[in-house]
Design an enzyme around this catalytic site. Structure first.
Site, PDB file in Angstrom:
ATOM      1  N   CYS A 115       0.818  -1.226   0.000  1.00  0.00           N
ATOM      2  CA  CYS A 115       0.000   0.000   0.000  1.00  0.00           C
ATOM      3  C   CYS A 115       0.848   1.273   0.000  1.00  0.00           C
ATOM      4  O   CYS A 115       0.356   2.342  -0.337  1.00  0.00           O
ATOM      5  CB  CYS A 115      -0.943   0.014   1.199  1.00  0.00           C
ATOM      6  SG  CYS A 115      -2.124  -1.329   1.131  1.00  0.00           S
ATOM      7  N   HIS A 248      -3.295   7.404   2.340  1.00  0.00           N
ATOM      8  CA  HIS A 248      -3.694   6.078   1.863  1.00  0.00           C
ATOM      9  C   HIS A 248      -5.072   5.770   2.457  1.00  0.00           C
ATOM     10  O   HIS A 248      -5.322   6.017   3.637  1.00  0.00           O
ATOM     11  CB  HIS A 248      -2.670   5.045   2.321  1.00  0.00           C
ATOM     12  CG  HIS A 248      -3.094   3.630   2.084  1.00  0.00           C
ATOM     13  ND1 HIS A 248      -3.598   3.214   0.877  1.00  0.00           N
ATOM     14  CD2 HIS A 248      -3.106   2.545   2.897  1.00  0.00           C
ATOM     15  CE1 HIS A 248      -3.888   1.929   0.956  1.00  0.00           C
ATOM     16  NE2 HIS A 248      -3.612   1.501   2.177  1.00  0.00           N
ATOM     17  N   ASN A 278      -9.998   0.209  -0.022  1.00  0.00           N
ATOM     18  CA  ASN A 278      -8.538   0.248  -0.037  1.00  0.00           C
ATOM     19  C   ASN A 278      -8.044  -0.317  -1.375  1.00  0.00           C
ATOM     20  O   ASN A 278      -8.154  -1.516  -1.620  1.00  0.00           O
ATOM     21  CB  ASN A 278      -8.019  -0.581   1.147  1.00  0.00           C
ATOM     22  CG  ASN A 278      -6.501  -0.599   1.248  1.00  0.00           C
ATOM     23  OD1 ASN A 278      -5.802  -0.177   0.327  1.00  0.00           O
ATOM     24  ND2 ASN A 278      -5.997  -1.083   2.358  1.00  0.00           N
TER      25      ASN A 278
HETATM   26  N1  ACO Z   1     -18.378  -8.305   9.097  1.00  0.00           N
HETATM   27  C1  ACO Z   1     -18.869  -8.564  10.320  1.00  0.00           C
HETATM   28  N2  ACO Z   1     -18.089  -8.860  11.356  1.00  0.00           N
HETATM   29  C2  ACO Z   1     -16.766  -8.889  11.151  1.00  0.00           C
HETATM   30  C3  ACO Z   1     -16.186  -8.632   9.888  1.00  0.00           C
HETATM   31  C4  ACO Z   1     -17.054  -8.336   8.838  1.00  0.00           C
HETATM   32  N3  ACO Z   1     -16.613  -8.062   7.600  1.00  0.00           N
HETATM   33  N4  ACO Z   1     -14.843  -8.735   9.987  1.00  0.00           N
HETATM   34  C5  ACO Z   1     -14.576  -9.037  11.267  1.00  0.00           C
HETATM   35  N5  ACO Z   1     -15.734  -9.141  11.980  1.00  0.00           N
HETATM   36  C6  ACO Z   1     -15.917  -9.453  13.391  1.00  0.00           C
HETATM   37  C7  ACO Z   1     -14.716 -10.163  13.975  1.00  0.00           C
HETATM   38  O1  ACO Z   1     -14.805 -11.547  13.756  1.00  0.00           O
HETATM   39  C8  ACO Z   1     -14.835  -9.808  15.435  1.00  0.00           C
HETATM   40  O2  ACO Z   1     -15.814 -10.641  16.023  1.00  0.00           O
HETATM   41  P1  ACO Z   1     -15.604 -11.203  17.529  1.00  0.00           P
HETATM   42  O3  ACO Z   1     -15.564  -9.982  18.384  1.00  0.00           O
HETATM   43  O4  ACO Z   1     -16.806 -12.052  17.730  1.00  0.00           O
HETATM   44  O5  ACO Z   1     -14.311 -11.941  17.496  1.00  0.00           O
HETATM   45  C9  ACO Z   1     -15.418  -8.389  15.418  1.00  0.00           C
HETATM   46  O6  ACO Z   1     -16.003  -8.226  14.114  1.00  0.00           O
HETATM   47  C10 ACO Z   1     -14.379  -7.299  15.627  1.00  0.00           C
HETATM   48  O7  ACO Z   1     -13.287  -7.541  14.738  1.00  0.00           O
HETATM   49  P2  ACO Z   1     -11.984  -6.689  14.834  1.00  0.00           P
HETATM   50  O8  ACO Z   1     -10.958  -7.234  13.870  1.00  0.00           O
HETATM   51  O9  ACO Z   1     -11.585  -6.547  16.261  1.00  0.00           O
HETATM   52  O10 ACO Z   1     -12.506  -5.284  14.281  1.00  0.00           O
HETATM   53  P3  ACO Z   1     -11.756  -3.903  14.204  1.00  0.00           P
HETATM   54  O11 ACO Z   1     -12.554  -2.880  14.886  1.00  0.00           O
HETATM   55  O12 ACO Z   1     -10.305  -4.031  14.560  1.00  0.00           O
HETATM   56  O13 ACO Z   1     -11.825  -3.552  12.633  1.00  0.00           O
HETATM   57  C11 ACO Z   1     -10.475  -3.643  10.601  1.00  0.00           C
HETATM   58  C12 ACO Z   1     -11.228  -4.434  11.687  1.00  0.00           C
HETATM   59  C13 ACO Z   1     -11.481  -2.833   9.827  1.00  0.00           C
HETATM   60  C14 ACO Z   1      -9.766  -4.637   9.688  1.00  0.00           C
HETATM   61  C15 ACO Z   1      -9.429  -2.707  11.236  1.00  0.00           C
HETATM   62  O14 ACO Z   1      -8.690  -3.406  12.205  1.00  0.00           O
HETATM   63  C16 ACO Z   1      -8.464  -2.086  10.236  1.00  0.00           C
HETATM   64  O15 ACO Z   1      -8.826  -1.254   9.434  1.00  0.00           O
HETATM   65  N6  ACO Z   1      -7.190  -2.436  10.305  1.00  0.00           N
HETATM   66  C17 ACO Z   1      -6.150  -1.800   9.475  1.00  0.00           C
HETATM   67  C18 ACO Z   1      -6.191  -2.163   8.021  1.00  0.00           C
HETATM   68  C19 ACO Z   1      -5.064  -1.425   7.298  1.00  0.00           C
HETATM   69  O16 ACO Z   1      -4.750  -0.289   7.580  1.00  0.00           O
HETATM   70  N7  ACO Z   1      -4.368  -2.062   6.411  1.00  0.00           N
HETATM   71  C20 ACO Z   1      -3.174  -1.377   5.888  1.00  0.00           C
HETATM   72  C21 ACO Z   1      -2.995  -1.382   4.538  1.00  0.00           C
HETATM   73  S1  ACO Z   1      -3.460  -2.870   3.742  1.00  0.00           S
HETATM   74  C22 ACO Z   1      -2.111  -3.357   2.774  1.00  0.00           C
HETATM   75  O17 ACO Z   1      -1.009  -2.932   2.933  1.00  0.00           O
HETATM   76  C23 ACO Z   1      -2.355  -4.471   1.825  1.00  0.00           C
END
Ligand code: ACO
Length: 321
Positions: A115, A248, A278
């Site tokens: 990214c 980004h 993204n």
């Molecule tokens: N729909 C419904 N529920 C979901 C989904 C979904 N799509 N995905 C995860 N959940 C659930 C999980 O299973 C979890 O359930 P549980 O509590 O029963 O275990 C709950 O939702 C919370 O999941 P978390 O992973 O804790 O959610 P979080 O608030 O951290 O959000 C996210 C997740 C959106 C992925 C976030 O962590 C994020 O944006 N991270 C950074 C991503 C990023 O910046 N990437 C960088 C660049 S990518 C690259 O370089 C290729």
């Protein structure tokens, strides 16, 4: 001694036609529009058509940037493509785009920083323009990320989309505008937190994106804010001096967190994450082009680009448009 600057001559972008909404995704994976909007700010994403490749998206973005600059492929002497989803393992997507543009001179190559790829590519282009003999570099971020997603994994597949953005950088002497400073970093200790579980050497497969989202999130907010502060401090500026922050587009909550840490107003942040999701290396030039075309970013504005991605890799670019 005269000062050489890499000046932005033109920008362009391209998005595939097909829009996939959160509701559409919720029919095939256990998710909901509400969860995706609340956790990421994403409403929809574009997905490339069958038979439409990263090089096709990049070529269209490049043509739009050339038109914006009033230039043709004959005016270019280098193409750098940042991508994690190349058409082939080789040749580079850059050489395919070179052929698509009918460019018979110069050189073309790909770089890979996930990214952060576009920020890395701009840094390389800027250095090559300053070192010479290059005069005009086409920098492209292009991705068909949909092709490396596991469409049964709701923790990743809802977050990404396809697209391409391009920028033409020209070597100019004594210019007021252009790239002011670049800052790039990586830390390989974290490569397992965000990776694709396949590749030519290890598995002879393409693989799928795997991500420890929560940990990536924490590093992203901290490292992006530090990168922007360092990039500005190296040229004796405070991040609060910038007019526009073009980040980004991974997650609206990351954008908000970084803006808060740097004392930027929400209206200074160019956000396209709701519509593009993204798009990895394409996200920064896509957002930049969107804000130029809708009239928010104007010539002479002071702008900070930033990105964070797998590796981990991250970085920032300070420029005057
Ligand atoms: N729909 C419904 N529920 C979901 C989904 C979904 N799509 N995905 C995860 N959940 C659930 C999980 O299973 C979890 O359930 P549980 O509590 O029963 O275990 C709950 O939702 C919370 O999941 P978390 O992973 O804790 O959610 P979080 O608030 O951290 O959000 C996210 C997740 C959106 C992925 C976030 O962590 C994020 O944006 N991270 C950074 C991503 C990023 O910046 N990437 C960088 C660049 S990518 C690259 O370089 C290729």
């Amino acid at each position: 001694m005269s000062q050489i600057r890499s000046v932005i001559s033109g920008v362009g972008s391209y998005l595939p036609e097909r829009i996939v909404t959160n509701d559409e995704l919720s029919k095939t994976v256990d998710t909901s529009d509400e969860w995706i909007r609340n956790r990421s700010g994403i409403h929809e994403r574009r997905i490339a058509a069958d038979g439409q490749y990263t090089s096709d998206l990049g070529t269209q973005a490049a043509k739009n940037a050339l038109e914006d600059a009033g230039l043709s492929a004959d005016d270019l002497d280098l193409i750098i493509v940042a991508t994690t989803t190349p058409d082939f393992t080789f040749p580079s997507t850059a050489t395919i785009i070179q052929e698509n543009l009918g460019m018979r001179q110069g050189a073309a190559f790909d770089i890979q920083a996930v990214c952060s790829g576009f920020i890395y590519a701009v840094h390389i282009a800027d250095a090559m323009l300053k070192a010479g003999p290059y005069k005009r570099v086409l920098v492209i971020g292009a991705e068909t990320f949909s092709r490396i997603l596991d469409w049964t994994d709701r923790t990743t597949c809802v977050l990404f989309g396809d697209g391409a953005g391009a920028m033409i950088l020209s070597r100019e002497e004594n210019a007021e505008n252009g790239i002011i400073n670049n800052f790039i970093r990586s830390d390989g200790r974290y490569c397992n937190l965000l990776q694709v579980d396949g590749g030519p050497s290890r598995t002879q497969t393409v693989g799928h994106v795997r991500m420890e989202g929560k940990q990536v999130f924490k590093h992203a907010v901290k490292d992006i804010a530090l990168a922007m502060k360092s990039c500005a401090a190296e040229v004796d500026l405070e991040p609060s001096a910038i007019d526009w922050f073009v980040p980004h587009q991974a997650n609206q909550r990351i954008l908000d967190g970084v803006a808060r840490q740097l004392g930027l107003k929400p209206e200074q942040v160019i956000s396209t994450v709701a519509k593009h999701a993204n798009t990895s290396a394409a996200s920064v030039p896509l957002a930049f082009d969107a804000a130029v075309k809708d009239g928010r970013i104007k010539r002479n504005d002071l702008i900070m680009l930033e990105a964070f991605g797998g590796g981990f890799t991250w970085g920032a670019t300070l420029l005057r448009y």
